[in-house]
Design an enzyme around this catalytic site. Sequence first.
Site, PDB file in Angstrom:
ATOM      1  N   LYS A 162      -0.122  10.327  28.278  1.00 16.97           N
ATOM      2  CA  LYS A 162       0.771   9.247  28.707  1.00 16.97           C
ATOM      3  C   LYS A 162       0.225   8.478  29.901  1.00 16.97           C
ATOM      4  O   LYS A 162       0.432   7.257  30.011  1.00 16.97           O
ATOM      5  CB  LYS A 162       2.150   9.811  29.029  1.00 16.97           C
ATOM      6  CG  LYS A 162       2.915  10.311  27.811  1.00 16.97           C
ATOM      7  CD  LYS A 162       4.255  10.906  28.190  1.00 16.97           C
ATOM      8  CE  LYS A 162       4.983  11.410  26.944  1.00 16.97           C
ATOM      9  NZ  LYS A 162       6.279  12.054  27.287  1.00 16.97           N
ATOM     10  N   ARG A 197     -10.651  -1.331   6.598  1.00 19.17           N
ATOM     11  CA  ARG A 197      -9.899  -2.348   7.354  1.00 19.17           C
ATOM     12  C   ARG A 197      -9.541  -1.810   8.734  1.00 19.17           C
ATOM     13  O   ARG A 197      -9.472  -2.557   9.712  1.00 19.17           O
ATOM     14  CB  ARG A 197      -8.685  -2.841   6.577  1.00 19.17           C
ATOM     15  CG  ARG A 197      -7.534  -1.864   6.325  1.00 19.17           C
ATOM     16  CD  ARG A 197      -6.595  -1.723   7.505  1.00 19.17           C
ATOM     17  NE  ARG A 197      -5.292  -1.213   7.129  1.00 19.17           N
ATOM     18  CZ  ARG A 197      -4.560  -0.432   7.894  1.00 19.17           C
ATOM     19  NH1 ARG A 197      -5.006  -0.006   9.074  1.00 19.17           N
ATOM     20  NH2 ARG A 197      -3.359  -0.044   7.497  1.00 19.17           N
ATOM     21  N   LYS A 227       0.860  -1.185   0.000  1.00 17.03           N
ATOM     22  CA  LYS A 227       0.000   0.000   0.000  1.00 17.03           C
ATOM     23  C   LYS A 227       0.894   1.231   0.000  1.00 17.03           C
ATOM     24  O   LYS A 227       1.833   1.335   0.787  1.00 17.03           O
ATOM     25  CB  LYS A 227      -0.925   0.020   1.221  1.00 17.03           C
ATOM     26  CG  LYS A 227      -1.834   1.256   1.251  1.00 17.03           C
ATOM     27  CD  LYS A 227      -2.886   1.175   2.342  1.00 17.03           C
ATOM     28  CE  LYS A 227      -2.323   1.457   3.712  1.00 17.03           C
ATOM     29  NZ  LYS A 227      -3.377   1.590   4.741  1.00 17.03           N
TER      30      LYS A 227
END
Length: 345
Positions: A241, A121, A77
């Site tokens: 985080k 996808r 891709k």
Amino acid sequence: MNKMLYLNREDIRRAGGDSSELYVQAVSHALALHAEGDFVQPLKPYLRVNEQSGHIADRIIAMPAHLGGNEPVSGIKWIGSKHDNPSRLGAERASGVIVLNDPQSNYPVAILEASLISGMRTAAVTVIGARYLAKKHFAALSCIGCGAIAGMQMQAMLEQFPAIKTLQLYDLNAAAAERFAERLRKRFNHVHITVAESAEAAVRSGEVIVTCTVADQPYIPFEWLQKGAFVSNISIMDLQKDVFLRADKIVVDDWQQANREKKIIHQLVTEGNYSREQLYGELGELVTGRKPGRENDEEIIVLNPMGMAIEDIASAAEIYRKAREAGIGSELELFGAEQAAPSAG
């Protein structure tokens, strides 16, 4: 060997490429092969023209892969992205092509428009993640970002999980969020769809949260997540985080892919605050039963998928197969009028 099949976006739709089920099956197959080690997938290079000053979403990525199994296939891709394409050009953020190769000869056999496949996808990854990592009977879905990727994500989730009762949307562009909500209401009128006043309100309401933004700085703290929440962190840079350090389970698609490109996990690893040993697992390990997914309704779980070429190639190969069977697409000649490859090396 002189022939290739070209499939544009409409061809792909006609071959079933707008159905979430096709992608869920193809991506599940790719994830199983990933867990079994029956694949080849070099780390994808990023082509950035302004790496120091440019936006994190401005790049072209090359994603080659080979899948084994009963029907091997190779391909690549090649997908470009500019974060301001929608506002500056009125165009989609991402565009690209997928090339499929016959692994017996390595000759190209197909070229497919990539952005629909890529988005669907990715939506399938969220669906698969939710099957293993969300609460079993979740009903409240939230989506941050209301662009093209969000459209495919929400289509897939609402098609695959009919028990969803509410959907909260949020986008910095409130008008875009309202337009998106109206489109979804027309198709999924059994779901109560609203636009939240803030990202915080949308996140706090969601048993499942999907991020679909082009954010280059994290803004979602751990405190916004309710007990039992599952986050599909599709756009990668949205979670602060502390989410990665305090969540009960962190799952990625591929550790090597996730731990690079200065994304949040890579930042934590570089700082010495996170490691492979702290990771719960890769998604393919759940698909194949090597590890359990969610183990109770209190766990806060994050899926942080960077996106894998094997998912694109598996999906494109299935669409190519269906298109061949149905006679869809345009034949292209690799060598023009010649019937075989030139003999030159």
